[in-house]
Design an enzyme around this catalytic site. Structure first.
Site, PDB file in Angstrom:
ATOM      1  CB  SER A 255      -0.869  -0.023   1.262  1.00 28.35           C
ATOM      2  OG  SER A 255      -1.430   1.239   1.499  1.00 28.35           O
TER       3      SER A 255
ATOM      4  CE1 TYR B  66      -3.685  -2.100   5.169  1.00 26.94           C
ATOM      5  CE2 TYR B  66      -3.156   0.191   4.638  1.00 26.94           C
ATOM      6  CZ  TYR B  66      -3.557  -1.074   4.245  1.00 26.94           C
ATOM      7  OH  TYR B  66      -3.828  -1.313   2.921  1.00 26.94           O
TER       8      TYR B  66
HETATM    9  C1  15L Z   1      -5.186   1.596   1.415  1.00 24.37           C
HETATM   10  O1  15L Z   1      -4.148   0.985   1.567  1.00 24.37           O
HETATM   11  C2  15L Z   1      -6.489   0.989   1.763  1.00 24.37           C
HETATM   12  O2  15L Z   1      -6.491  -0.404   1.621  1.00 24.37           O
HETATM   13  C3  15L Z   1      -7.652   1.593   1.024  1.00 24.37           C
HETATM   14  O3  15L Z   1      -8.840   1.195   1.664  1.00 24.37           O
HETATM   15  C4  15L Z   1      -7.562   3.116   0.950  1.00 24.37           C
HETATM   16  O4  15L Z   1      -7.760   3.651   2.220  1.00 24.37           O
HETATM   17  C5  15L Z   1      -6.207   3.520   0.388  1.00 24.37           C
HETATM   18  O5  15L Z   1      -5.151   2.904   1.069  1.00 24.37           O
HETATM   19  C6  15L Z   1      -5.981   5.037   0.384  1.00 24.37           C
HETATM   20  O6  15L Z   1      -4.933   5.493   0.824  1.00 24.37           O
HETATM   21  O7  15L Z   1      -6.844   5.735  -0.123  1.00 24.37           O
END
Ligand code: 15L
Length: 274
Positions: free
Chosen positions: A108, A133
């Site tokens: 992410s 996270y």
């Molecule tokens: C992420 O990693 C999440 O899984 C997603 O739900 C969004 O919150 C995204 O990042 C984001 O930064 O918009």
């Protein structure tokens, strides 16, 4: 036709991906939540990957794994530990034991969310997670590095921005990933013959990007969409945000202890919990 396992297939990203990949692969879909397969090329296997027996069962006999499953936002440590640390370990280890070489890991933008917005970063920067996270995503990336170096697995880590049919706010103008660009990136991750361990950014060709995504370009990624087309509408709707969140790429995640979890329990179970 290759058989590809998608974990977390009932989530938002999984749903877009299923639609985009339909007809290209035989899809084995897994999730904790129930899901109805769309046609004869889809098969559903309910699984909780925090249990090794489940991870072993769903990874058996597939050509590649797209590991999307997990706790998808900032939140308490316990569910993140269970889904993103134990679950992620189990998927890599089960793949190794079942002889599945190729894993695409959905990391992410929050693995690097504490970089400032005026910085342009590439795939080689030191991780700067913006919460528990984000730390769990860095864990997954490093687990991938270990499994590539030690066991010869082929690991493609996609630092995904935000997958949506259209960008939803100013921050997402910089990190938006359209569903068709997501599918292009995933296809490269499955098909490219020379993947060992790679980190790429999962974003479209956004004018306002914070990323130097030359590693994805080197592997053939040519995103077709750019969030700029939506910028006037998005900016007209934008409300002032938290001062810290405006400074850093991770936005809300850098100052919140919890972010609403779109992948939470199904509505019926939520009502029972109250
Ligand atoms: C992420 O990693 C999440 O899984 C997603 O739900 C969004 O919150 C995204 O990042 C984001 O930064 O918009």
């Amino acid at each position: 036709m290759k058989t590809v396992l998608i974990t977390g297939a009932a989530g938002d990203v999984g749903s877009h991906l299923r639609r985009e990949l339909a007809g290209r692969y035989r899809l084995r879909l897994s999730d904790l939540r129930p899901l109805t397969p769309a046609g004869s090329d889809e098969k559903f296997m309910r699984a909780d990957v925090s249990r090794m027996t489940d991870a072993l069962r769903i990874t058996k006999g597939v050509d590649a794994i797209v590991h999307l499953g997990g706790y998808s936002v900032e939140g308490p440590w316990e569910p993140i530990l269970k889904a993103n640390i134990i679950g992620c370990y189990n998927v890599f280890e089960a793949a190794r034991r079942n002889g599945v070489k190729r894993i695409l890991f959905a990391t992410s933008n929050h693995a690097v969310g504490f970089y400032r917005r005026e910085q342009r970063i590439d795939h080689r920067v030191y991780p700067r997670p913006d919460g528990r996270y984000g730390v769990s995503k860095v864990f997954g990336e490093m687990l991938g590095s270990l499994y590539a170096d030690k066991y010869g697995m082929e690991v493609f880590c996609m630092r995904i921005g935000n997958v949506n049919p259209a960008p939803i706010d100013r921050r997402r103008l910089s990190i938006w990933l359209s569903p068709r660009d997501l599918a292009q990136l995933v296809t490269i991750g499955i098909e490219h013959p020379e993947i060992r361990f790679e980190i790429v950014y999962g974003t479209s060709a956004n004018t306002r990007t914070w990323y130097d995504n030359s590693n994805a370009a080197r592997l053939g990624y040519r995103p077709e969409d750019n969030s700029e087309a939506y910028a006037p509408d998005v900016l007209a709707r934008e409300k002032p945000g938290h001062p810290q969140g405006e400074i850093y790429q991770g936005g809300l995640f850098v100052h919140s202890e919890e972010v609403a979890n779109p992948a939470a329990l199904p509505r019926r179970a939520r009502r029972r919990k109250r």
